[in-house]
Design a protein around this motif. Sequence first.
Motif, PDB file in Angstrom:
ATOM      1  N   LEU A 126       0.828  -1.204   0.000  1.00 51.25           N
ATOM      2  CA  LEU A 126       0.000   0.000   0.000  1.00 51.25           C
ATOM      3  C   LEU A 126       0.862   1.253   0.000  1.00 51.25           C
ATOM      4  O   LEU A 126       0.864   2.010  -0.952  1.00 51.25           O
ATOM      5  N   GLY A 127       1.649   1.452   1.043  1.00 53.23           N
ATOM      6  CA  GLY A 127       2.512   2.639   1.085  1.00 53.23           C
ATOM      7  C   GLY A 127       1.697   3.913   1.083  1.00 53.23           C
ATOM      8  O   GLY A 127       1.181   4.357   2.105  1.00 53.23           O
ATOM      9  N   THR A 128       1.558   4.512  -0.096  1.00 53.04           N
ATOM     10  CA  THR A 128       0.734   5.704  -0.262  1.00 53.04           C
ATOM     11  C   THR A 128      -0.620   5.293  -0.799  1.00 53.04           C
ATOM     12  O   THR A 128      -0.712   4.564  -1.791  1.00 53.04           O
ATOM     13  N   GLY A 129      -1.696   5.747  -0.139  1.00 51.07           N
ATOM     14  CA  GLY A 129      -3.049   5.426  -0.569  1.00 51.07           C
ATOM     15  C   GLY A 129      -3.783   6.685  -0.998  1.00 51.07           C
ATOM     16  O   GLY A 129      -3.742   7.707  -0.307  1.00 51.07           O
ATOM     17  N   HIS A 130      -4.422   6.626  -2.154  1.00 54.28           N
ATOM     18  CA  HIS A 130      -5.159   7.773  -2.693  1.00 54.28           C
ATOM     19  C   HIS A 130      -6.648   7.487  -2.622  1.00 54.28           C
ATOM     20  O   HIS A 130      -7.113   6.442  -3.090  1.00 54.28           O
ATOM     21  N   VAL A 217      -3.637  10.185   0.981  1.00 53.40           N
ATOM     22  CA  VAL A 217      -3.707  11.318   0.058  1.00 53.40           C
ATOM     23  C   VAL A 217      -5.140  11.479  -0.405  1.00 53.40           C
ATOM     24  O   VAL A 217      -5.771  10.515  -0.869  1.00 53.40           O
ATOM     25  N   ALA A 218      -5.666  12.681  -0.268  1.00 56.74           N
ATOM     26  CA  ALA A 218      -7.034  12.964  -0.702  1.00 56.74           C
ATOM     27  C   ALA A 218      -7.134  14.441  -1.042  1.00 56.74           C
ATOM     28  O   ALA A 218      -6.221  15.232  -0.745  1.00 56.74           O
ATOM     29  N   ILE A 236      -1.840   8.624  11.368  1.00 58.24           N
ATOM     30  CA  ILE A 236      -1.707   8.415   9.928  1.00 58.24           C
ATOM     31  C   ILE A 236      -1.192   9.692   9.274  1.00 58.24           C
ATOM     32  O   ILE A 236      -1.754  10.766   9.450  1.00 58.24           O
ATOM     33  N   ARG A 237      -0.123   9.559   8.529  1.00 64.86           N
ATOM     34  CA  ARG A 237       0.383  10.709   7.772  1.00 64.86           C
ATOM     35  C   ARG A 237      -0.561  10.990   6.596  1.00 64.86           C
ATOM     36  O   ARG A 237      -1.190  10.069   6.067  1.00 64.86           O
ATOM     37  N   PHE A 238      -0.616  12.246   6.185  1.00 60.52           N
ATOM     38  CA  PHE A 238      -1.530  12.581   5.097  1.00 60.52           C
ATOM     39  C   PHE A 238      -0.970  13.718   4.266  1.00 60.52           C
ATOM     40  O   PHE A 238      -0.087  14.477   4.705  1.00 60.52           O
ATOM     41  N   ILE A 239      -1.514  13.832   3.057  1.00 59.15           N
ATOM     42  CA  ILE A 239      -1.217  14.928   2.138  1.00 59.15           C
ATOM     43  C   ILE A 239      -2.534  15.376   1.532  1.00 59.15           C
ATOM     44  O   ILE A 239      -3.331  14.550   1.074  1.00 59.15           O
TER      45      ILE A 239
END
Length: 557
Positions: A126-130, A217-218, A236-239
Amino acid sequence: MNMTIQEPTSRIVGAAPLFRQMADEIGLVRLINGMVRWDPRQSAISPGERILVLVLDVLTGKTPLYRVWQRLTTTDVEILVGAGRRPDDFTDDSLGRALDKLARAEPAKIFGTIAAAAYAAEGLTLGTGHWDSTSRSVYGDFADTRGTTVHPAYGHSKDHRPDLKQVLMTLFVNREGVPLFGTVESGHRSDKTLNGEMIDRLTTALDPAQLQQLTYVADSAVVTGPNLARLAETGIRFISRCPDTFAAAGAAKAAAWAADDWEPMGAIAQRGNAAEYAASEQWGIIGDHPYRLVVYRSRTPDPRHARTLDRDIEQQRRGLEQAADSVREQEFACEADAQQALEYWLETTPRPWHHVSGEVVAETRQARPGRPRKDPAPGEIRTIWRVRITIGAVDAARRQQELEWRNTFVLITTVSAEVLPPAALLAEYKGQVHVERHFHFLKDPLFVDALYVKKPERVEALGYVLLLACLLYSLVERRVRAAQVAIPSPSRRVLKNPTGHEIVRHLESLLVTRDATGKRTVALPSILHATLVAILDALQMPITVFTEPPLREPPRG
Protein backbone atom coordinates in the motif's frame (compact mmCIF):
# COMPACT_ATOMS: atom_id res chain seq x y z
CA MET A 1 -36.28 -17.66 -51.76
CA ASN A 2 -34.49 -20.69 -50.35
CA MET A 3 -31.54 -19.80 -48.20
CA THR A 4 -29.17 -21.83 -46.05
CA ILE A 5 -27.78 -20.05 -43.00
CA GLN A 6 -25.09 -21.73 -40.96
CA GLU A 7 -23.99 -21.20 -37.39
CA PRO A 8 -20.58 -19.49 -37.35
CA THR A 9 -17.61 -21.50 -36.15
CA SER A 10 -15.72 -18.40 -34.99
CA ARG A 11 -16.66 -16.29 -32.00
CA ILE A 12 -15.40 -12.88 -30.96
CA VAL A 13 -13.82 -12.93 -27.50
CA GLY A 14 -11.49 -9.93 -27.65
CA ALA A 15 -9.48 -9.27 -24.49
CA ALA A 16 -12.15 -10.69 -22.16
CA PRO A 17 -10.27 -13.99 -21.49
CA LEU A 18 -7.33 -11.99 -20.12
CA PHE A 19 -9.56 -10.33 -17.54
CA ARG A 20 -11.25 -13.67 -16.80
CA GLN A 21 -7.86 -15.26 -16.19
CA MET A 22 -6.93 -12.42 -13.84
CA ALA A 23 -10.26 -12.89 -12.02
CA ASP A 24 -9.52 -16.60 -11.63
CA GLU A 25 -6.01 -15.92 -10.31
CA ILE A 26 -7.35 -13.74 -7.51
CA GLY A 27 -10.30 -16.06 -6.83
CA LEU A 28 -13.12 -13.66 -7.69
CA VAL A 29 -15.79 -16.29 -8.39
CA ARG A 30 -14.79 -18.46 -5.44
CA LEU A 31 -14.76 -15.55 -2.98
CA ILE A 32 -18.17 -14.24 -4.09
CA ASN A 33 -19.70 -17.71 -3.84
CA GLY A 34 -18.30 -18.08 -0.35
CA MET A 35 -19.69 -14.76 0.90
CA VAL A 36 -23.22 -14.62 -0.56
CA ARG A 37 -26.15 -16.75 0.49
CA TRP A 38 -27.23 -19.20 -2.19
CA ASP A 39 -28.36 -22.81 -2.49
CA PRO A 40 -26.15 -24.81 -4.87
CA ARG A 41 -28.85 -27.47 -5.11
CA GLN A 42 -31.21 -25.00 -6.74
CA SER A 43 -28.73 -23.19 -8.97
CA ALA A 44 -26.59 -24.80 -11.64
CA ILE A 45 -24.77 -21.48 -12.23
CA SER A 46 -23.22 -19.83 -9.20
CA PRO A 47 -23.73 -16.14 -8.29
CA GLY A 48 -19.98 -15.60 -8.68
CA GLU A 49 -20.11 -16.70 -12.32
CA ARG A 50 -23.03 -14.41 -13.03
CA ILE A 51 -21.28 -11.44 -11.45
CA LEU A 52 -18.15 -12.32 -13.46
CA VAL A 53 -20.21 -12.15 -16.68
CA LEU A 54 -21.37 -8.64 -15.75
CA VAL A 55 -17.83 -7.55 -14.87
CA LEU A 56 -16.46 -8.83 -18.20
CA ASP A 57 -19.28 -7.07 -20.02
CA VAL A 58 -18.34 -3.77 -18.37
CA LEU A 59 -14.73 -4.21 -19.45
CA THR A 60 -15.34 -5.20 -23.05
CA GLY A 61 -18.96 -4.65 -24.03
CA LYS A 62 -21.05 -2.42 -21.73
CA THR A 63 -24.37 -3.99 -22.70
CA PRO A 64 -27.72 -3.28 -20.99
CA LEU A 65 -28.64 -6.14 -18.70
CA TYR A 66 -31.58 -7.38 -20.76
CA ARG A 67 -29.25 -7.81 -23.77
CA VAL A 68 -26.26 -9.43 -22.07
CA TRP A 69 -27.37 -12.96 -22.96
CA GLN A 70 -27.89 -11.90 -26.59
CA ARG A 71 -24.37 -10.56 -26.75
CA LEU A 72 -23.12 -13.82 -25.25
CA THR A 73 -24.54 -15.67 -28.27
CA THR A 74 -21.87 -13.95 -30.41
CA THR A 75 -18.96 -15.00 -28.22
CA ASP A 76 -17.47 -18.17 -26.74
CA VAL A 77 -19.25 -18.38 -23.40
CA GLU A 78 -17.25 -21.38 -22.19
CA ILE A 79 -13.96 -19.51 -22.67
CA LEU A 80 -15.30 -16.48 -20.81
CA VAL A 81 -17.02 -18.25 -17.92
CA GLY A 82 -16.38 -21.97 -17.78
CA ALA A 83 -16.91 -25.34 -19.40
CA GLY A 84 -20.53 -26.25 -19.99
CA ARG A 85 -21.87 -22.69 -19.72
CA ARG A 86 -24.35 -21.38 -22.31
CA PRO A 87 -25.71 -17.90 -23.15
CA ASP A 88 -29.18 -18.71 -21.82
CA ASP A 89 -27.63 -19.37 -18.40
CA PHE A 90 -27.28 -15.60 -18.09
CA THR A 91 -30.67 -14.08 -18.80
CA ASP A 92 -31.63 -10.76 -17.27
CA ASP A 93 -33.60 -12.56 -14.55
CA SER A 94 -30.63 -14.75 -13.72
CA LEU A 95 -28.23 -11.80 -13.57
CA GLY A 96 -30.74 -9.72 -11.61
CA ARG A 97 -31.04 -12.40 -8.93
CA ALA A 98 -27.25 -12.48 -8.62
CA LEU A 99 -27.27 -8.71 -8.08
CA ASP A 100 -29.90 -9.09 -5.38
CA LYS A 101 -27.73 -11.66 -3.60
CA LEU A 102 -24.70 -9.39 -3.85
CA ALA A 103 -26.65 -6.42 -2.45
CA ARG A 104 -27.76 -8.43 0.58
CA ALA A 105 -24.29 -9.75 1.41
CA GLU A 106 -22.29 -6.68 2.53
CA PRO A 107 -20.91 -5.90 -0.94
CA ALA A 108 -18.31 -3.46 0.41
CA LYS A 109 -16.86 -6.28 2.50
CA ILE A 110 -16.90 -8.62 -0.52
CA PHE A 111 -15.08 -6.05 -2.63
CA GLY A 112 -12.50 -5.45 0.09
CA THR A 113 -11.93 -9.20 0.49
CA ILE A 114 -11.39 -9.68 -3.26
CA ALA A 115 -9.08 -6.64 -3.41
CA ALA A 116 -7.07 -7.95 -0.45
CA ALA A 117 -6.74 -11.31 -2.23
CA ALA A 118 -5.50 -9.47 -5.32
CA TYR A 119 -2.88 -7.61 -3.27
CA ALA A 120 -1.68 -10.92 -1.81
CA ALA A 121 -1.65 -12.71 -5.17
CA GLU A 122 0.23 -9.90 -6.91
CA GLY A 123 2.56 -9.11 -4.01
CA LEU A 124 1.33 -5.51 -3.83
CA THR A 125 1.99 -3.04 -1.03
CA LEU A 126 0.00 0.00 0.00
CA GLY A 127 2.51 2.64 1.08
CA THR A 128 0.73 5.70 -0.26
CA GLY A 129 -3.05 5.43 -0.57
CA HIS A 130 -5.16 7.77 -2.69
CA TRP A 131 -8.87 8.30 -1.93
CA ASP A 132 -11.48 9.99 -4.09
CA SER A 133 -15.15 9.78 -4.95
CA THR A 134 -17.35 10.41 -7.95
CA SER A 135 -21.08 10.72 -8.47
CA ARG A 136 -23.13 8.46 -10.73
CA SER A 137 -26.40 9.83 -12.03
CA VAL A 138 -29.35 7.44 -12.30
CA TYR A 139 -32.85 7.80 -13.70
CA GLY A 140 -35.99 7.04 -11.74
CA ASP A 141 -37.85 8.22 -8.65
CA PHE A 142 -36.63 5.54 -6.22
CA ALA A 143 -39.38 6.62 -3.86
CA ASP A 144 -39.31 3.37 -1.89
CA THR A 145 -35.85 2.76 -0.41
CA ARG A 146 -36.95 0.76 2.61
CA GLY A 147 -34.54 -2.00 3.50
CA THR A 148 -31.67 -0.46 1.52
CA THR A 149 -28.55 1.17 2.92
CA VAL A 150 -27.74 3.10 -0.26
CA HIS A 151 -30.31 5.64 -1.41
CA PRO A 152 -30.22 7.36 -4.79
CA ALA A 153 -30.69 11.01 -3.85
CA TYR A 154 -30.05 14.55 -5.00
CA GLY A 155 -26.63 15.92 -4.11
CA HIS A 156 -23.60 17.73 -5.48
CA SER A 157 -23.47 16.28 -9.01
CA LYS A 158 -20.01 15.74 -10.46
CA ASP A 159 -21.84 14.74 -13.65
CA HIS A 160 -23.28 18.28 -13.82
CA ARG A 161 -26.79 16.79 -13.71
CA PRO A 162 -28.39 18.31 -10.60
CA ASP A 163 -31.79 17.37 -12.03
CA LEU A 164 -31.07 13.65 -11.51
CA LYS A 165 -30.69 11.56 -8.42
CA GLN A 166 -27.33 9.92 -7.94
CA VAL A 167 -25.20 7.53 -5.96
CA LEU A 168 -21.60 8.10 -4.94
CA MET A 169 -18.75 5.68 -5.54
CA THR A 170 -15.47 5.83 -3.67
CA LEU A 171 -12.10 4.21 -4.31
CA PHE A 172 -8.94 3.92 -2.23
CA VAL A 173 -5.98 2.86 -4.38
CA ASN A 174 -2.24 2.46 -3.99
CA ARG A 175 0.41 4.38 -5.92
CA GLU A 176 0.01 1.98 -8.85
CA GLY A 177 -3.72 2.61 -9.05
CA VAL A 178 -4.89 -0.77 -7.73
CA PRO A 179 -7.99 -0.44 -5.49
CA LEU A 180 -7.87 -1.82 -1.95
CA PHE A 181 -11.20 -0.42 -0.75
CA GLY A 182 -14.29 0.77 -2.58
CA THR A 183 -17.84 1.66 -1.59
CA VAL A 184 -21.15 2.71 -3.09
CA GLU A 185 -22.85 5.44 -1.06
CA SER A 186 -26.10 7.40 -0.96
CA GLY A 187 -26.13 10.32 -3.35
CA HIS A 188 -26.47 13.09 -0.78
CA ARG A 189 -23.44 12.16 1.32
CA SER A 190 -20.51 14.52 1.78
CA ASP A 191 -16.90 13.77 0.87
CA LYS A 192 -15.92 15.27 4.21
CA THR A 193 -17.89 12.60 6.07
CA LEU A 194 -16.80 9.82 3.72
CA ASN A 195 -13.14 10.72 4.26
CA GLY A 196 -13.65 10.31 7.99
CA GLU A 197 -15.24 6.91 7.47
CA MET A 198 -12.36 5.85 5.23
CA ILE A 199 -9.88 6.80 7.94
CA ASP A 200 -11.85 4.70 10.45
CA ARG A 201 -11.93 1.79 7.99
CA LEU A 202 -8.16 1.96 7.58
CA THR A 203 -7.56 1.86 11.32
CA THR A 204 -9.72 -1.26 11.53
CA ALA A 205 -8.40 -3.09 8.48
CA LEU A 206 -4.66 -2.38 8.76
CA ASP A 207 -2.29 -3.42 11.52
CA PRO A 208 -0.21 -0.79 13.40
CA ALA A 209 2.88 -1.41 11.26
CA GLN A 210 0.90 -0.81 8.04
CA LEU A 211 -0.67 2.34 9.47
CA GLN A 212 2.76 3.66 10.40
CA GLN A 213 3.95 3.24 6.81
CA LEU A 214 0.77 4.62 5.23
CA THR A 215 0.42 8.10 3.74
CA TYR A 216 -3.20 9.06 3.09
CA VAL A 217 -3.71 11.32 0.06
CA ALA A 218 -7.03 12.96 -0.70
CA ASP A 219 -8.42 16.23 -1.99
CA SER A 220 -9.29 19.19 0.22
CA ALA A 221 -12.49 17.53 1.54
CA VAL A 222 -10.38 15.63 4.08
CA VAL A 223 -9.22 18.89 5.68
CA THR A 224 -11.86 19.43 8.34
CA GLY A 225 -11.51 19.81 12.08
CA PRO A 226 -12.85 16.32 12.93
CA ASN A 227 -10.85 14.61 10.17
CA LEU A 228 -7.61 16.33 11.15
CA ALA A 229 -8.21 15.36 14.76
CA ARG A 230 -8.85 11.74 13.73
CA LEU A 231 -5.68 11.63 11.63
CA ALA A 232 -3.68 13.07 14.52
CA GLU A 233 -5.20 10.52 16.90
CA THR A 234 -4.37 7.56 14.65
CA GLY A 235 -0.97 8.88 13.63
CA ILE A 236 -1.71 8.42 9.93
CA ARG A 237 0.38 10.71 7.77
CA PHE A 238 -1.53 12.58 5.10
CA ILE A 239 -1.22 14.93 2.14
CA SER A 240 -3.99 17.19 0.92
CA ARG A 241 -4.72 20.59 -0.50
CA CYS A 242 -5.44 23.13 2.20
CA PRO A 243 -8.70 24.97 1.41
CA ASP A 244 -8.43 28.72 0.98
CA THR A 245 -11.23 29.03 3.53
CA PHE A 246 -8.70 28.17 6.24
CA ALA A 247 -6.92 31.21 7.64
CA ALA A 248 -3.71 29.17 7.77
CA ALA A 249 -3.74 28.84 3.97
CA GLY A 250 -4.02 32.59 3.45
CA ALA A 251 -1.34 33.26 6.05
CA ALA A 252 1.00 30.77 4.37
CA LYS A 253 0.47 32.39 0.98
CA ALA A 254 1.05 35.85 2.40
CA ALA A 255 4.24 34.73 4.13
CA ALA A 256 5.51 33.08 0.95
CA TRP A 257 4.92 36.19 -1.15
CA ALA A 258 6.40 38.43 1.51
CA ALA A 259 9.58 36.33 1.73
CA ASP A 260 9.73 36.02 -2.08
CA ASP A 261 12.18 33.14 -1.72
CA TRP A 262 10.78 30.55 -4.07
CA GLU A 263 12.53 27.24 -4.71
CA PRO A 264 12.28 26.44 -8.45
CA MET A 265 11.24 22.84 -9.16
CA GLY A 266 10.55 22.71 -12.87
CA ALA A 267 7.80 20.48 -14.26
CA ILE A 268 6.30 17.61 -12.29
CA ALA A 269 4.49 15.87 -15.15
CA GLN A 270 6.35 14.24 -18.01
CA ARG A 271 4.44 15.75 -20.93
CA GLY A 272 6.04 18.48 -23.01
CA ASN A 273 3.69 21.34 -22.06
CA ALA A 274 3.60 20.50 -18.34
CA ALA A 275 3.34 23.39 -15.89
CA GLU A 276 6.45 24.42 -13.97
CA TYR A 277 6.34 25.22 -10.27
CA ALA A 278 8.26 26.93 -7.51
CA ALA A 279 7.71 26.23 -3.81
CA SER A 280 7.97 27.98 -0.47
CA GLU A 281 8.05 26.06 2.83
CA GLN A 282 5.78 27.42 5.56
CA TRP A 283 4.19 26.22 8.80
CA GLY A 284 0.77 26.84 10.30
CA ILE A 285 -1.38 25.94 13.28
CA ILE A 286 -4.84 24.40 12.83
CA GLY A 287 -6.73 23.24 15.88
CA ASP A 288 -3.66 23.41 18.14
CA HIS A 289 -1.68 21.11 15.80
CA PRO A 290 1.27 22.33 13.72
CA TYR A 291 1.23 21.41 10.04
CA ARG A 292 3.71 21.73 7.24
CA LEU A 293 2.20 24.05 4.62
CA VAL A 294 4.00 24.16 1.29
CA VAL A 295 2.97 27.00 -1.01
CA TYR A 296 3.30 26.26 -4.73
CA ARG A 297 3.46 28.92 -7.40
CA SER A 298 2.74 27.91 -10.97
CA ARG A 299 5.10 29.52 -13.45
CA THR A 300 2.65 28.59 -16.21
CA PRO A 301 -0.54 30.52 -15.46
CA ASP A 302 -3.70 28.50 -15.73
CA PRO A 303 -5.99 30.19 -18.31
CA ARG A 304 -8.99 29.06 -16.27
CA HIS A 305 -7.84 31.27 -13.39
CA ALA A 306 -7.64 34.26 -15.75
CA ARG A 307 -11.15 33.65 -17.07
CA THR A 308 -12.54 33.27 -13.56
CA LEU A 309 -10.79 36.43 -12.41
CA ASP A 310 -12.10 38.44 -15.37
CA ARG A 311 -15.64 37.26 -14.58
CA ASP A 312 -15.17 38.35 -10.99
CA ILE A 313 -13.87 41.74 -12.13
CA GLU A 314 -16.80 42.27 -14.48
CA GLN A 315 -19.25 41.27 -11.77
CA GLN A 316 -17.66 43.75 -9.40
CA ARG A 317 -17.86 46.49 -12.01
CA ARG A 318 -21.60 45.95 -12.32
CA GLY A 319 -21.90 46.13 -8.54
CA LEU A 320 -19.87 49.35 -8.46
CA GLU A 321 -22.08 50.94 -11.11
CA GLN A 322 -25.19 50.09 -9.09
CA ALA A 323 -23.63 51.47 -5.91
CA ALA A 324 -22.53 54.61 -7.74
CA ASP A 325 -26.00 55.13 -9.20
CA SER A 326 -27.50 55.14 -5.71
CA VAL A 327 -25.34 58.09 -4.65
CA ARG A 328 -25.52 59.86 -8.01
CA GLU A 329 -29.27 60.20 -7.63
CA GLN A 330 -28.99 62.07 -4.35
CA GLU A 331 -29.24 65.88 -4.14
CA PHE A 332 -27.39 67.85 -1.47
CA ALA A 333 -28.24 71.31 -0.23
CA CYS A 334 -24.63 72.26 0.47
CA GLU A 335 -21.27 71.36 -0.98
CA ALA A 336 -19.95 70.12 2.37
CA ASP A 337 -22.68 67.46 2.63
CA ALA A 338 -21.98 66.26 -0.91
CA GLN A 339 -18.24 66.12 -0.23
CA GLN A 340 -18.85 64.12 2.95
CA ALA A 341 -21.09 61.66 1.06
CA LEU A 342 -18.40 61.21 -1.61
CA GLU A 343 -15.70 60.54 0.95
CA TYR A 344 -17.91 58.09 2.81
CA TRP A 345 -18.72 56.21 -0.42
CA LEU A 346 -15.07 55.99 -1.41
CA GLU A 347 -14.14 54.83 2.07
CA THR A 348 -16.80 52.12 2.46
CA THR A 349 -17.19 50.75 -1.09
CA PRO A 350 -14.75 47.92 -1.98
CA ARG A 351 -13.12 48.55 -5.36
CA PRO A 352 -10.01 46.38 -5.62
CA TRP A 353 -9.88 46.10 -9.42
CA HIS A 354 -10.86 49.46 -10.89
CA HIS A 355 -9.55 52.97 -10.87
CA VAL A 356 -12.40 55.00 -9.34
CA SER A 357 -12.62 58.78 -9.14
CA GLY A 358 -15.25 61.13 -7.78
CA GLU A 359 -16.07 64.80 -7.66
CA VAL A 360 -18.74 67.15 -6.36
CA VAL A 361 -20.50 69.25 -8.98
CA ALA A 362 -22.91 72.12 -8.56
CA GLU A 363 -26.18 72.45 -10.48
CA THR A 364 -28.50 75.46 -10.62
CA ARG A 365 -32.24 75.20 -11.00
CA GLN A 366 -35.36 77.37 -10.71
CA ALA A 367 -36.88 77.43 -7.27
CA ARG A 368 -40.47 77.31 -8.51
CA PRO A 369 -42.17 75.63 -11.46
CA GLY A 370 -43.02 77.45 -14.66
CA ARG A 371 -41.22 79.18 -17.48
CA PRO A 372 -37.97 80.72 -16.23
CA ARG A 373 -37.79 84.50 -16.37
CA LYS A 374 -35.19 86.34 -18.38
CA ASP A 375 -34.14 88.29 -15.30
CA PRO A 376 -34.89 86.06 -12.30
CA ALA A 377 -35.34 87.76 -9.00
CA PRO A 378 -33.16 86.91 -6.02
CA GLY A 379 -34.22 83.56 -4.51
CA GLU A 380 -35.80 82.21 -7.68
CA ILE A 381 -32.58 80.29 -8.60
CA ARG A 382 -31.08 77.82 -6.17
CA THR A 383 -27.93 75.69 -6.25
CA ILE A 384 -27.75 71.96 -5.46
CA TRP A 385 -24.77 69.66 -5.33
CA ARG A 386 -24.37 66.13 -6.67
CA VAL A 387 -21.72 63.45 -6.41
CA ARG A 388 -20.28 62.31 -9.73
CA ILE A 389 -18.46 58.96 -9.63
CA THR A 390 -16.50 57.54 -12.57
CA ILE A 391 -15.63 53.84 -12.77
CA GLY A 392 -12.39 53.79 -14.75
CA ALA A 393 -10.17 51.11 -16.24
CA VAL A 394 -9.04 47.94 -14.50
CA ASP A 395 -5.94 48.32 -12.36
CA ALA A 396 -3.59 46.15 -14.46
CA ALA A 397 -0.99 45.81 -11.72
CA ARG A 398 -3.61 44.77 -9.15
CA ARG A 399 -5.12 42.28 -11.59
CA GLN A 400 -1.73 40.72 -12.29
CA GLN A 401 -1.03 40.48 -8.57
CA GLU A 402 -4.33 38.73 -7.94
CA LEU A 403 -3.77 36.40 -10.89
CA GLU A 404 -0.41 35.34 -9.49
CA TRP A 405 -2.01 34.86 -6.08
CA ARG A 406 -4.66 32.62 -7.61
CA ASN A 407 -1.97 30.62 -9.37
CA THR A 408 -0.62 29.59 -5.98
CA PHE A 409 -2.02 26.81 -3.82
CA VAL A 410 -1.11 25.23 -0.51
CA LEU A 411 -0.51 21.58 0.31
CA ILE A 412 -0.95 20.56 3.92
CA THR A 413 0.87 17.51 5.25
CA THR A 414 2.38 15.82 8.28
CA VAL A 415 5.17 14.29 6.17
CA SER A 416 8.53 15.96 6.86
CA ALA A 417 10.58 17.74 4.21
CA GLU A 418 13.35 15.20 4.75
CA VAL A 419 11.03 12.39 3.66
CA LEU A 420 9.23 14.29 0.90
CA PRO A 421 10.86 17.52 -0.36
CA PRO A 422 8.49 19.99 -2.08
CA ALA A 423 8.85 18.45 -5.56
CA ALA A 424 8.26 14.90 -4.32
CA LEU A 425 5.36 16.08 -2.15
CA LEU A 426 3.62 17.69 -5.12
CA ALA A 427 4.24 14.62 -7.28
CA GLU A 428 2.70 12.43 -4.58
CA TYR A 429 -0.37 14.63 -4.38
CA LYS A 430 -0.76 14.69 -8.15
CA GLY A 431 -0.82 10.91 -7.95
CA GLN A 432 -4.55 11.40 -7.35
CA VAL A 433 -4.80 10.79 -11.09
CA HIS A 434 -4.31 7.09 -10.30
CA VAL A 435 -7.78 6.94 -8.78
CA GLU A 436 -9.42 9.59 -10.96
CA ARG A 437 -8.67 7.90 -14.26
CA HIS A 438 -10.51 4.75 -13.20
CA PHE A 439 -13.73 6.68 -12.80
CA HIS A 440 -14.58 6.54 -16.51
CA PHE A 441 -15.80 2.99 -15.83
CA LEU A 442 -18.23 4.39 -13.29
CA LYS A 443 -19.57 6.99 -15.74
CA ASP A 444 -20.79 4.78 -18.57
CA PRO A 445 -24.36 5.94 -19.30
CA LEU A 446 -25.45 2.82 -21.20
CA PHE A 447 -24.80 0.34 -18.41
CA VAL A 448 -26.37 1.97 -15.36
CA ASP A 449 -28.56 4.92 -16.26
CA ALA A 450 -31.33 3.10 -18.10
CA LEU A 451 -31.52 0.10 -15.75
CA TYR A 452 -33.14 -0.87 -12.46
CA VAL A 453 -35.29 2.21 -12.11
CA LYS A 454 -37.40 0.45 -9.49
CA LYS A 455 -34.78 -1.31 -7.35
CA PRO A 456 -32.21 0.85 -5.57
CA GLU A 457 -30.54 -2.25 -4.14
CA ARG A 458 -29.66 -3.33 -7.68
CA VAL A 459 -28.21 0.09 -8.39
CA GLU A 460 -25.97 -0.46 -5.37
CA ALA A 461 -24.98 -3.93 -6.56
CA LEU A 462 -24.25 -2.62 -10.05
CA GLY A 463 -21.98 -0.04 -8.48
CA TYR A 464 -19.92 -2.83 -6.94
CA VAL A 465 -19.83 -4.65 -10.29
CA LEU A 466 -18.27 -1.51 -11.74
CA LEU A 467 -15.78 -1.34 -8.87
CA LEU A 468 -14.80 -4.95 -9.50
CA ALA A 469 -14.28 -4.04 -13.16
CA CYS A 470 -11.97 -1.23 -12.05
CA LEU A 471 -10.03 -3.72 -9.94
CA LEU A 472 -9.46 -6.20 -12.78
CA TYR A 473 -8.66 -3.38 -15.21
CA SER A 474 -6.01 -1.95 -12.88
CA LEU A 475 -4.46 -5.37 -12.20
CA VAL A 476 -4.07 -6.16 -15.89
CA GLU A 477 -2.72 -2.70 -16.65
CA ARG A 478 -0.28 -2.80 -13.75
CA ARG A 479 1.10 -6.23 -14.64
CA VAL A 480 1.67 -5.22 -18.27
CA ARG A 481 3.43 -2.01 -17.26
CA ALA A 482 5.51 -3.68 -14.56
CA ALA A 483 6.83 -6.21 -17.11
CA GLN A 484 8.34 -3.34 -19.13
CA VAL A 485 7.78 -5.27 -22.33
CA ALA A 486 7.75 -3.21 -25.51
CA ILE A 487 4.42 -4.12 -27.14
CA PRO A 488 4.32 -3.56 -30.92
CA SER A 489 1.33 -1.57 -32.12
CA PRO A 490 0.19 -1.10 -35.73
CA SER A 491 -0.96 2.44 -34.95
CA ARG A 492 1.76 3.63 -32.55
CA ARG A 493 4.75 1.43 -33.43
CA VAL A 494 5.32 0.42 -29.83
CA LEU A 495 3.41 0.68 -26.53
CA LYS A 496 5.97 1.39 -23.81
CA ASN A 497 3.50 2.17 -21.05
CA PRO A 498 0.18 0.73 -22.27
CA THR A 499 -3.16 1.41 -20.66
CA GLY A 500 -5.80 -1.22 -20.09
CA HIS A 501 -7.92 0.53 -22.73
CA GLU A 502 -5.16 0.08 -25.32
CA ILE A 503 -4.96 -3.63 -24.54
CA VAL A 504 -8.72 -3.99 -25.05
CA ARG A 505 -8.64 -1.95 -28.26
CA HIS A 506 -5.78 -3.89 -29.85
CA LEU A 507 -7.44 -7.25 -29.20
CA GLU A 508 -11.06 -6.33 -29.88
CA SER A 509 -11.07 -8.31 -33.17
CA LEU A 510 -9.63 -11.52 -31.67
CA LEU A 511 -11.66 -14.61 -32.62
CA VAL A 512 -11.72 -18.14 -31.31
CA THR A 513 -12.46 -20.77 -33.97
CA ARG A 514 -13.74 -24.21 -33.05
CA ASP A 515 -13.45 -27.17 -35.45
CA ALA A 516 -15.62 -30.26 -35.71
CA THR A 517 -13.65 -32.04 -32.98
CA GLY A 518 -14.14 -29.17 -30.55
CA LYS A 519 -10.54 -27.96 -30.73
CA ARG A 520 -10.19 -24.20 -30.45
CA THR A 521 -7.66 -21.98 -32.23
CA VAL A 522 -7.04 -18.23 -32.09
CA ALA A 523 -7.73 -16.12 -35.16
CA LEU A 524 -6.33 -12.61 -35.37
CA PRO A 525 -5.16 -10.39 -38.24
CA SER A 526 -1.46 -10.96 -38.90
CA ILE A 527 -0.66 -7.35 -38.17
CA LEU A 528 -1.62 -8.00 -34.52
CA HIS A 529 0.12 -11.35 -34.01
CA ALA A 530 3.22 -9.84 -32.42
CA THR A 531 1.01 -7.59 -30.31
CA LEU A 532 -0.85 -10.55 -28.82
CA VAL A 533 2.37 -12.47 -28.12
CA ALA A 534 3.88 -9.45 -26.34
CA ILE A 535 0.74 -8.86 -24.24
CA LEU A 536 0.63 -12.51 -23.15
CA ASP A 537 4.34 -12.37 -22.34
CA ALA A 538 3.86 -9.23 -20.23
CA LEU A 539 0.87 -10.72 -18.41
CA GLN A 540 2.62 -14.07 -17.94
CA MET A 541 -0.41 -15.84 -19.34
CA PRO A 542 -0.42 -18.76 -21.81
CA ILE A 543 -2.25 -18.71 -25.14
CA THR A 544 -4.53 -21.38 -23.67
CA VAL A 545 -6.53 -18.67 -21.85
CA PHE A 546 -8.18 -18.22 -25.28
CA THR A 547 -8.54 -21.91 -26.15
CA GLU A 548 -9.18 -23.88 -22.96
CA PRO A 549 -12.29 -23.17 -20.86
CA PRO A 550 -11.72 -22.83 -17.12
CA LEU A 551 -13.07 -25.63 -15.00
CA ARG A 552 -15.72 -24.61 -12.48
CA GLU A 553 -16.61 -26.61 -9.43
CA PRO A 554 -20.04 -28.24 -9.84
CA PRO A 555 -22.73 -27.08 -7.40
CA ARG A 556 -22.60 -28.87 -4.08
CA GLY A 557 -25.48 -30.86 -2.70
